[in-house]
Structure formats: C-alpha cells, structure tokens
Motif scaffolding. Structure first.
Motif, short mmCIF file in Angstrom:
data_model
loop_
_atom_site.label_atom_id
_atom_site.label_comp_id
_atom_site.label_asym_id
_atom_site.label_seq_id
_atom_site.Cartn_x
_atom_site.Cartn_y
_atom_site.Cartn_z
N GLU A 13 0.87 -1.18 0.00
CA GLU A 13 0.00 0.00 0.00
C GLU A 13 0.91 1.24 0.00
OE1 GLU A 13 -2.92 2.40 3.07
OE2 GLU A 13 -2.16 0.43 3.65
N VAL A 14 0.94 1.95 -1.13
CA VAL A 14 1.79 3.14 -1.23
C VAL A 14 0.98 4.35 -0.75
CG1 VAL A 14 3.13 4.61 -2.79
CG2 VAL A 14 3.04 2.13 -3.18
N THR A 28 5.07 3.27 2.83
CA THR A 28 3.99 2.30 2.72
C THR A 28 3.17 2.19 4.00
OG1 THR A 28 5.30 0.41 3.50
CG2 THR A 28 5.44 0.93 1.16
N GLY A 29 1.98 1.69 3.82
CA GLY A 29 1.13 1.31 4.95
C GLY A 29 1.36 -0.18 5.15
N LEU A 64 9.84 1.48 4.16
CA LEU A 64 10.06 2.35 3.01
C LEU A 64 10.64 1.53 1.87
CD1 LEU A 64 11.74 5.35 4.91
CD2 LEU A 64 9.32 5.01 4.40
N VAL A 65 10.22 1.85 0.66
CA VAL A 65 10.67 1.08 -0.51
C VAL A 65 11.31 2.03 -1.51
CG1 VAL A 65 10.01 -0.55 -2.31
CG2 VAL A 65 8.77 -0.54 -0.14
N ILE A 75 -2.77 0.84 -4.00
CA ILE A 75 -2.44 -0.51 -3.53
C ILE A 75 -2.00 -1.35 -4.73
CG2 ILE A 75 -3.38 -2.62 -2.46
CD1 ILE A 75 -5.16 -0.79 -0.76
N TYR A 76 -0.84 -1.97 -4.61
CA TYR A 76 -0.27 -2.73 -5.73
C TYR A 76 0.04 -4.16 -5.32
CZ TYR A 76 0.46 1.91 -7.69
OH TYR A 76 0.28 3.18 -8.16
N ARG A 77 -0.12 -5.05 -6.29
CA ARG A 77 0.35 -6.41 -6.11
C ARG A 77 1.76 -6.46 -6.70
NH1 ARG A 77 -1.61 -11.15 -4.50
NH2 ARG A 77 -0.41 -12.92 -5.25
#
Ligand code: ZN
Length: 384
Positions: A13-14, A28-29, A64-65, A75-77
C-alpha cells in the motif's frame, strides 16, 4: 518455502512518495516486502507497477521502498523476484544447519549472522577453528541436507518457548508471538526469515573461508544452494584455465606454481646481480666525465639503485630517472634542498636524506631544467 505470514501476500500500500537524497522512496502502509538486513537477511526485490524495487528498509516503524521510477499512491500487487526468495531461503536454512552443526561437532556457538549478496557469514564464539573441525562440520551439515529432513515452522508465545530446547535462548526483550524453525531433532531456533520446506532443498552447504574477528571470534564464510553451484563453477573454470596455462593437471598445479616461484626468485637475484655489475661499469664512466657537477641519467630502477652506491659523487649530484621517479644522490650537496626546489617549481612529492632522496611528478621534467636549478642552488653560492 517457509515464509512468515506477514510476507505471504505480496501487496504494497503506497501512501506517499518522497525524494530522499535524489532517490524515489515509497512510504507504505501495509507492506508484504521483507526489509533488507532484518534478522541479518537480504530484502525482497521485484516490480511495483512495472518499476524495480531497489531497496526495502524500515524507519520509525514504517517500511520504506526505494524504487527506480515514480509510482502513484495506491495498492499494488508486487511481481516478486521468487528466485531471489528461494536463494534467500537456501542461504538462511543453510545457516541454521551450519550453526547447529558447529554445536553438534564442537560445541561452538553462533554469535551473529549476516547474509550478503554473494555469501553469508556467521561469527562463532572461538578465536580459531582447526581445519579438521571445519571439515567435520561441513560434512555433518551436508549429511543433514542429504537426509532431506522437514523444516517445520512453529508459531508460539515467548513464554511457551521455554518448552522447546532452543539452540540460542530467546532475548528477554522479545514478547508476544515467536516463530520457531525446527529441523527435526537436529535444530530448533527462533527466526523470522525465509526457509526452505526441507533440508534437501538447500542443495549443498560449502564453507568458503574463515577469518579471525573482534579478537576472540571467528567469521565463517559460507554459500548454499545455487550459490554453492555458481561458486564451484567459477572455481572449476579458474582451475581448468590454470591447468591449461601451466600444462599441469589440477593435482600438479601447486607443485608447478612453487617451481615457478622458485625460478622467479632465482631470476630476481640474477637480475639484481647483473644490475649491480652494470651499475659499477656506469659508475666508472660517470667518474670519467670529470668536471661536470650534475650527472643526469635515465635507465632501469634496479640499475639506478646501485648507481648511487658506486658512483663517485664527491662534489657532484647524480639525478637518475627510471621513467617513474627521480633518484637524487650526492656526497657533497644536500639533495633534499634540490627536491624542495623541484616541489616548489613543479609540485609533485618527494623527500629523503641529505645524501639520497626521491622525487616524483606527474610530467617528466626536461633535463636542462635540472642543470639550471643546480646552478641556481649550489654553483652560484659556491662561486660567491
Ligand atoms: Zn532463519
């Protein structure tokens, strides 16, 4: 693969996108990516919305990414790099087996563990390990791999861990749920990383080196799984090439190399003797130059070193250039003064004793310049 539940679902989740030192970082969450360095393990990689994940790290309770390109909040897969996860699982399970093997064979405890991109290390609590012990540990570790034992995951509470015979007691700071990794009767330890389902999936465990660290510990370098295969492939290629170059079988390489080293040493001594003889002849010629007070020569370093010793340098300065550095020698003048003047005019570095000094500069200096400087420094003062 035995993956902690938190990392089973690869969604991110960004919440926010930030620029940190010119890098794009996603705040991110909920995040299903394993952070780099957590528990000594490497972090996850893959693609978020088509952009590469460069680093995953924790800061102030948030994950953090760092990514290659911009990613909109949402939200990403994640398209996870699963072969990296398998590699991590092989290295991590390999480490559990190796650490346990050290205990079983020699009662040696693992103090810490670190996984790198090329190899893993464990620090053990002894300053030295006999090579026969290392071999025994390696053999036992690989027998455990070949027995293809189940790698079991047990989630329990920190209070309940007392019921298990953990290889390393749990730190008093840990509370709540604890994940244990159990390899049948061979090993059980608390760990939050990735592991294989069975020991057989580790493939092979190879110790590749040891080093004494922090005064009383030994750092053991190891590779497992495909990394071990790559390691063998690389070393086999090198050995094959060496064997070809030396026209010797792999078993004969060491003998051949020792022979070559002996020959090189003998030739070095011969070269030194010849340089000395040649320098003696040159020294005689220099002396016959008579009144010339500055002697300038170019040639091999080996010869130059002896020339300063054999030339009659009473009332003379010898400058010898070997294409790399200038050697200045004299019996009468302080050649350090000469070197200081050269440094003032041309920069560079140098120094030494009054009778012998070195000087080095990026560009070679025209020989006429040396005569000018010599005249300015020494001749004029003598004529006054
Ligand atoms: Zn582990």
């Amino acid at each position: 693969m035995r993956i902690p539940e938190k990392y089973l679902e690869p969604t991110v989740e960004v919440r926010d996108v930030q620029q940190l030192n010119g890098k794009i970082v996603l705040v991110t969450g909920k995040c299903g990516l394993y952070p780099d360095g957590k528990g000594g393990q490497l972090g996850d990689r893959g693609l978020i919305n088509g952009t590469s994940i460069l680093r995953v790290f924790e800061d102030g309770g948030q994950t953090l990414v760092e990514v290659e390109g911009y990613v909109e909040p949402g939200i990403y897969r994640v398209e996870l790099d699963l072969s990296r996860r398998m590699d991590i699982a092989q290295q991590h399970t390999g480490q559990h087996i190796l650490s346990a093997a050290f205990v079983h064979v020699a009662d040696i405890e693992t103090v810490s563990f670190h996984m790198g991109e090329e190899y893993s290390t464990i620090d053990v609590d002894v300053p030295y390990i006999e090579s026969s012990v290392l071999k025994e540990v390696e053999d036992l570790a690989n027998r455990i791999v070949q027995q293809d034992l189940a790698v079991q995951e047990i989630v329990t509470t920190s209070e309940q861990t007392g019921n298990y015979n953990l290889r390393k007691p749990l730190s008093g700071k840990i509370s709540g749920l604890v994940r244990l990794i159990k390899i049948e009767d061979f090993d059980i330890s608390a760990c939050g990383g990735f592991h294989t389902d069975t020991t057989g999936q580790v493939g092979i465990i190879k110790i590749i080196g040891t080093e004494k660290v922090k005064g009383e510990l030994t750092r053991v370098y190891a590779v497992s799984g495909f990394r071990a295969l790559r390691y063998f492939q690389k070393y086999t290629d090198v050995l094959k090439e060496l064997s070809k170059q030396l026209t010797a079988s792999v078993d004969e390489i060491l003998i051949r190399v020792r022979k070559l080293q002996d020959q090189a040493r003998e030739r070095g001594l011969l070269l030194s003797r010849l340089s000395e003889e040649y320098a003696k002849i040159l020294a005689l010629n220099l002396t016959s130059l008579g009144q010339e007070q500055l002697l300038y020569m170019e040639g091999y370093t080996e010869v130059g070193n002896f020339l300063a010793k054999y030339a009659n340098l009473d009332g003379k300065v010898l400058i010898f250039y070997d294409g790399y550095k200038y050697t200045l020698a004299s019996k009468t003048y302080d050649v350090r003064v000469f070197v200081e003047a050269l440094k003032r005019y041309f920069g560079g570095k140098g120094g030494g004793k009054p009778e012998l000094a070195n000087y080095q500069t990026e560009k070679p200096i025209k020989r006429e310049i040396f005569f000018e400087i010599f005249n300015n420094l020494f001749k004029r003062s003598r004529e006054v």
